[in-house]
Scaffold this active site. Structure first.
Site, short mmCIF file in Angstrom:
data_model
loop_
_atom_site.label_atom_id
_atom_site.label_comp_id
_atom_site.label_asym_id
_atom_site.label_seq_id
_atom_site.Cartn_x
_atom_site.Cartn_y
_atom_site.Cartn_z
N TYR A 70 30.48 90.71 68.18
CA TYR A 70 30.29 91.57 69.14
C TYR A 70 29.00 91.77 69.53
CZ TYR A 70 35.39 92.32 68.55
OH TYR A 70 36.66 92.34 68.72
N GLY A 88 41.89 95.77 53.96
CA GLY A 88 42.35 95.99 55.23
C GLY A 88 43.70 95.89 55.44
N ARG A 89 44.38 94.62 55.45
CA ARG A 89 45.70 94.33 56.06
C ARG A 89 46.60 94.67 54.79
NH1 ARG A 89 44.35 88.37 56.94
NH2 ARG A 89 42.95 88.75 55.46
N CYS A 105 50.29 91.97 50.76
CA CYS A 105 50.16 91.27 52.23
C CYS A 105 50.09 89.71 52.17
CB CYS A 105 48.80 91.96 52.63
SG CYS A 105 47.95 90.88 54.05
N CYS A 147 49.46 86.83 56.64
CA CYS A 147 49.76 85.80 57.86
C CYS A 147 49.23 86.10 59.26
CB CYS A 147 51.59 86.10 58.04
SG CYS A 147 51.99 87.71 58.59
N CYS A 179 49.38 91.88 62.82
CA CYS A 179 48.05 92.61 63.00
C CYS A 179 47.05 92.17 64.09
CB CYS A 179 47.57 92.81 61.66
SG CYS A 179 47.37 91.58 60.57
N CYS A 221 53.15 95.25 61.26
CA CYS A 221 53.11 94.25 60.18
C CYS A 221 54.05 93.45 59.93
CB CYS A 221 52.57 95.49 58.83
SG CYS A 221 52.70 94.19 57.33
N GLU A 262 75.22 87.64 50.44
CA GLU A 262 74.71 86.43 50.65
C GLU A 262 75.33 85.16 50.13
OE1 GLU A 262 71.55 85.27 52.16
OE2 GLU A 262 72.46 83.31 51.41
N GLN A 310 65.66 81.67 54.63
CA GLN A 310 64.61 80.56 54.74
C GLN A 310 63.47 80.68 53.89
OE1 GLN A 310 64.76 78.44 57.75
NE2 GLN A 310 66.89 78.94 57.66
C1 LIG Z 1 59.36 75.61 56.42
C2 LIG Z 1 59.50 76.89 56.84
C3 LIG Z 1 58.48 77.72 57.33
C4 LIG Z 1 58.27 78.80 58.05
N1 LIG Z 1 57.31 79.48 58.19
C5 LIG Z 1 57.38 80.51 58.98
C6 LIG Z 1 56.18 81.35 59.16
O1 LIG Z 1 54.87 80.99 58.55
N2 LIG Z 1 56.22 82.58 59.64
C7 LIG Z 1 57.17 83.06 60.26
O2 LIG Z 1 57.23 83.86 60.93
N3 LIG Z 1 58.48 82.37 59.83
C8 LIG Z 1 58.36 81.15 59.35
N4 LIG Z 1 59.77 80.59 59.38
C9 LIG Z 1 60.72 81.12 59.90
C10 LIG Z 1 61.39 82.14 59.31
O3 LIG Z 1 61.68 81.73 57.76
C11 LIG Z 1 62.75 82.71 59.71
O4 LIG Z 1 62.45 83.17 61.15
C12 LIG Z 1 63.22 83.90 58.92
O5 LIG Z 1 63.41 83.59 57.70
C13 LIG Z 1 64.34 84.55 59.68
O6 LIG Z 1 65.13 85.48 58.89
P1 LIG Z 1 66.69 85.80 59.17
O7 LIG Z 1 66.83 87.01 57.98
O8 LIG Z 1 66.99 86.19 60.40
O9 LIG Z 1 67.63 84.66 58.60
P2 LIG Z 1 67.38 83.50 57.39
O10 LIG Z 1 65.89 83.55 56.63
O11 LIG Z 1 67.88 82.32 57.68
O12 LIG Z 1 68.57 84.21 56.40
C14 LIG Z 1 69.87 84.39 56.74
C15 LIG Z 1 70.80 84.31 55.45
O13 LIG Z 1 71.97 84.66 55.65
C16 LIG Z 1 73.03 83.84 54.78
N5 LIG Z 1 74.17 83.87 55.62
C17 LIG Z 1 74.59 83.04 56.53
N6 LIG Z 1 76.04 83.27 56.80
C18 LIG Z 1 76.45 84.23 55.94
C19 LIG Z 1 77.68 84.62 55.61
N7 LIG Z 1 78.62 84.44 56.42
N8 LIG Z 1 77.61 85.51 54.64
C20 LIG Z 1 76.67 85.63 53.62
N9 LIG Z 1 75.55 85.29 53.75
C21 LIG Z 1 75.28 84.45 55.03
C22 LIG Z 1 72.20 82.51 54.63
O14 LIG Z 1 72.62 81.88 53.60
C23 LIG Z 1 70.72 83.05 54.60
O15 LIG Z 1 70.23 83.20 53.46
C24 LIG Z 1 59.57 79.36 58.74
C25 LIG Z 1 60.98 78.76 58.34
C26 LIG Z 1 60.90 77.45 57.58
C27 LIG Z 1 62.18 76.66 57.19
C1 LIG Z 2 44.44 94.12 63.04
C2 LIG Z 2 43.06 94.15 62.73
C3 LIG Z 2 42.03 94.62 63.53
C4 LIG Z 2 40.72 94.80 63.13
N1 LIG Z 2 39.79 95.46 63.95
C5 LIG Z 2 38.66 95.56 63.34
C6 LIG Z 2 37.89 96.52 63.94
O1 LIG Z 2 38.06 97.59 64.87
N2 LIG Z 2 36.44 96.73 63.52
C7 LIG Z 2 35.85 95.71 62.48
O2 LIG Z 2 34.92 95.85 62.17
N3 LIG Z 2 36.74 94.92 61.89
C8 LIG Z 2 37.93 94.75 62.40
N4 LIG Z 2 38.93 94.24 61.57
C9 LIG Z 2 38.58 93.27 60.55
C10 LIG Z 2 38.93 94.21 59.32
O3 LIG Z 2 38.17 95.40 59.09
C11 LIG Z 2 38.80 93.44 57.88
O4 LIG Z 2 37.40 93.10 57.81
C12 LIG Z 2 39.50 92.17 57.85
O5 LIG Z 2 40.86 92.37 58.14
C13 LIG Z 2 39.28 91.57 56.33
O6 LIG Z 2 39.73 92.42 55.61
P1 LIG Z 2 41.42 92.15 54.60
O7 LIG Z 2 41.47 90.65 54.12
O8 LIG Z 2 41.17 93.28 53.53
O9 LIG Z 2 42.29 92.45 55.83
C14 LIG Z 2 40.37 94.02 61.96
C15 LIG Z 2 41.20 93.32 61.07
C16 LIG Z 2 42.59 93.32 61.53
C17 LIG Z 2 43.46 92.75 60.68
#
Ligand SMILES: Cc1cc2nc3c(=O)[nH]c(=O)nc-3n(C[C@H](O)[C@H](O)[C@H](O)COP(=O)(O)OP(=O)(O)OC[C@H]3O[C@@H](n4cnc5c(N)ncnc54)[C@H](O)[C@@H]3O)c2cc1C
Ligand SMILES: Cc1cc2nc3c(=O)[nH]c(=O)nc-3n(C[C@H](O)[C@H](O)[C@H](O)COP(=O)(O)O)c2cc1C
Length: 645
Positions: free
Chosen positions: A173, A319-320, A343, A346, A350, A363, A413, A421
């Protein structure tokens, strides 16, 4: 058990007596009113965070100048009319026993809305790396005006009852823009040598000191390293720090990074270890004798306690971790470490939500954050007998929230283990923490009295016989299998089979689908020595490099020599080769001994019709509604629980 005696010990900084050394660092929420005044949502958010017992709360950015805000609903402190609202913020912190500092901020060029409105100013007319637009160079009169604005803002903070102010000299900034030769190429006394480039920061501090008096604490947040190619380093900055202390800084808040630092290192992703930045705080302590705050991926109070015990920092910011679990310190104090929601770094709900303009702070794993005004404390008006089908992130969160509100919850489940997933996510490089979160959620739902049936697939008949009052359908998604000649060959498997270990990686792999799951799978394969080609029909990767995780993934794939083919379709799969269509031309890729499908998911919602036909109140959430991310699954799970009665 660690008593946290160092972290929980008091410290006095000028007039400010802190009950402990935990800092809630500034985090922009975008919860303010559009006119910059404090909103009810701001107050509710701060009240919830303050219950977490930090000794010092530093507010989010507050604009010292009308056209100096980074986010649309940034708080203002550039006029006396803001004082009453700010006073309410200070009162909230004090009522919880914390001290509070107001963060004084000017965005300079790092504000998308100001750049678009052509109002952004900066030391020099140099394009913002992140936003790609160019600000106007500040006149010398403007420099004096902004220095005075910092001072006036500090005076208002004091009048509003704040215990301290923090000058935001970090993260790219305005103050950093002056300090960095990458953004400051002025020819006057505010540009050129480091001594000249630091003049603005020094004059701001002097003016703030002049306006608040000698006894009032001033914190300076500074990125002690820019962490960007050609940027300044801690070796450059350390000689300057005693000067900054002489000019007025009573605390050095040792942050890092600037706009455009790779992987958004300021809010570092999971690849960085908890406390990874402490060494910089330690280096700062070598040259100043004022308290130093360490910050960066702290999640565990025990680690923070050790940092203070080793005198590597005087205070530690979380922070987070506060966003993920505002009660983590209380839980640690009570010896309930296993109850802390850790935390995931990810950044989805945030910082990236703010950067990508997706809305107010949230979050991904704590549905209360940013929604404090509507988050119910329970119990629900009517207690229902609720079935949650599917124990992925969505179903587990729905069960947790419904049970918390007093409903009688049964969670089903179909697999033997919970997590959905997450069972695969946690196999990808650096993502084991996602599995830990699934385990944590499972233990928490059990603690809340949820009846959990694993290995139980809910069927139409079970619903008819069980007659639940309401059903939350969290059944996730079904894999999409593209219709390609050769898809049935034995060499073809899918991402989930690879990640789970059901199918072993081979030497020459082709992954079909360049979304997150495809990229994670490629990353997994590269780590196991495979040569990987990733094929994606879209022109660009849907995994944005601007996100921290996206940046890390793209970097690892590039460094692992993964061949990324965009705008490319697969024509056919044959033993040892595949035929692709790229830029209108067919090509044969060979050798190929493994083809892995990661072509996305479609909703698995086959129970929907039964629920509709039987008139059973139901909610479809997460991937079962539409395959997306964890953030949506948890959010919709919590909303469904809220709407049960
Ligand atoms: C490799 C990989 C990496 C990913 N990385 C990220 C990431 O970094 N960030 C992110 O936000 N998302 C990520 N995702 C996506 C994320 O995992 C999904 O969006 C999330 O898990 C969805 O959650 P959900 O509960 O809706 O479904 P799911 O996680 O799919 O859970 C559904 C559950 O329902 C169960 N089920 C289904 N039908 C039935 C039934 N009839 N009876 C009982 N149980 C049943 C299944 O067995 C399953 O356990 C990733 C996905 C994968 C595969
Ligand atoms: C949603 C979000 C908003 C932030 N806003 C500010 C801010 O207003 N001013 C600032 O100096 N830092 C800001 N930061 C940085 C945080 O203060 C902090 O330095 C950073 O998240 C690392 O700390 P952590 O690993 O404990 O989260 C922000 C971070 C996040 C995640």
């Amino acid at each position: 058990m660690n008593s946290l005696q160092n972290l929980l010990s008091p410290v006095k900084i000028k007039t400010m007596e802190l009950p402990n050394r935990v800092v809630l660092p500034p985090m922009g929420t975008n919860l303010g009113n559009a006119d910059g005044t404090v909103s009810e949502a701001n107050l509710a958010y701060l009240k919830r965070m303050a219950r977490g017992g930090a000794g010092l709360i530093i507010t989010e950015v507050s604009a010292v100048y009308p056209s100096g805000s980074a986010i649309n609903c940034e708080l203002g402190v550039y006029d006396d009319r803001f004082i009453p609202g700010l006073k309410r913020l200070a009162d909230v912190a004090h009522a919880a026993g914390s001290k509070i500092a107001l963060q004084l901020h000017h965005a300079g060029r790092e504000s998308l809305h100001l750049l678009q409105e052509k109002k952004a100013i900066a030391p020099s007319a140099i394009r913002s790396l992140v936003f790609g637009l160019t600000p106007r160079e500040m006149t010398r009169e403007e420099i004096q005006e902004i220095i005075a604005a910092f001072g006036a803002a500090a005076r208002r903070a004091r009048e509003a009852g704040f215990d301290a102010v923090e000058v935001h000299g970090a993260h790219g900034y305005l103050l950093t823009q002056f300090l960095s030769s990458l953004s400051n190429q002025r020819a006057d006394e505010y540009g050129g040598t480091l001594a000249n480039r630091s003049r603005f920061m020094l004059e701001v501090l002097e003016e703030v000191r002049r306006r608040v008096g000698e006894d009032f604490p001033i914190s300076l947040r500074i990125s002690v390293e820019e962490c960007i190619k050609g940027g300044y380093t801690i070796e450059d900055i350390n000689p300057l720090l005693p000067e900054l202390v002489r000019a007025g800084a009573d605390i050095i808040h040792a942050s890092l990074g600037t706009h455009g630092s790779p992987a958004g290192i300021t809010s570092a992703p999971i690849e960085y270890e908890p406390g990874f930045n402490v060494w910089r705080a330690k280096k700062v302590k070598e040259v100043v004798d004022v308290p130093v705050i360490a910050v960066g991926r702290f999640t565990d109070p025990n680690l923070a306690d050790e940092v203070i015990a080793r005198k590597e920092a005087d205070l530690v910011a979380f922070g987070r971790q506060y966003l993920a679990d505002p009660d983590f310190l209380t839980k640690a104090r009570e010896g309930r470490h296993e109850d802390i929601r850790v935390c995931l770094a990810c950044n989805q709900g945030c910082i990236e939500r703010l950067i990508l303009g997706e809305g107010n702070i949230r979050c991904a794993i704590n549905p209360e954050t940013g929604q404090e005004l509507i988050y119910p404390s329970g119990p629900a008006a009517v207690r229902r007998r609720v079935w949650v089908v599917g124990a992925g992130p969505g179903g587990l969160t729905a069960a947790y929230e419904a049970a918390r509100l007093g409903h009688k919850v049964t969670l089903f489940e179909k697999e033997e283990t919970t997590g959905g997933q997450l069972r695969f996510v946690c196999k990808a490089p650096h993502k084991s923490i996602y599995g830990d979160w699934g385990t944590w959620l499972t233990s928490q739902v059990k603690k809340l009295g949820v009846t959990l049936h694993t290995g139980t697939k809910v069927t139409e008949r079970m619903i008819e016989e069980g007659k639940p009052d309401a059903v939350i359908l969290a059944t996730g998604g079904e894999k999409i299998i593209p219709d390609i000649p050769g898809i049935d060959l034995r060499m073809v498997s899918d991402a989930w089979q690879i990640l789970s270990g059901e199918v072993d990686p081979r030497e020459h792999a082709v992954v079909i689908g360049g979304g997150l799951i495809g990229m994670e799978t490629a990353d997994f394969l590269l780590k196991r020595g495979a040569q990987v080609t990733l094929i994606e029909v879209l022109k660009r990767s849907p995994v944005l490099k601007i996100t921290s995780h996206g940046y890390m993934l793209h970097t690892r794939l590039r460094e692992g020599n993964c061949k990324l083919l965009f705008n490319t379709a697969i024509r056919r799969i044959e033993e040892n080769s595949i035929t692709i269509l790229s830029d209108g031309e067919e090509q044969i890729l060979s050798p190929v001994d493994q083809v892995i499908i990661a072509a996305g998911l479609k909703p698995r919602d086959d129970l929907r019709k039964t629920l509709q036909a039987r008139g059973i109140p139901h909610f479809i959430i997460g991937d079962a509604l539409q395959p997306r991310r964890i953030m949506e699954a948890t959010e919709e799970g919590a909303r469904a629980a809220r709407n049960l009665s």
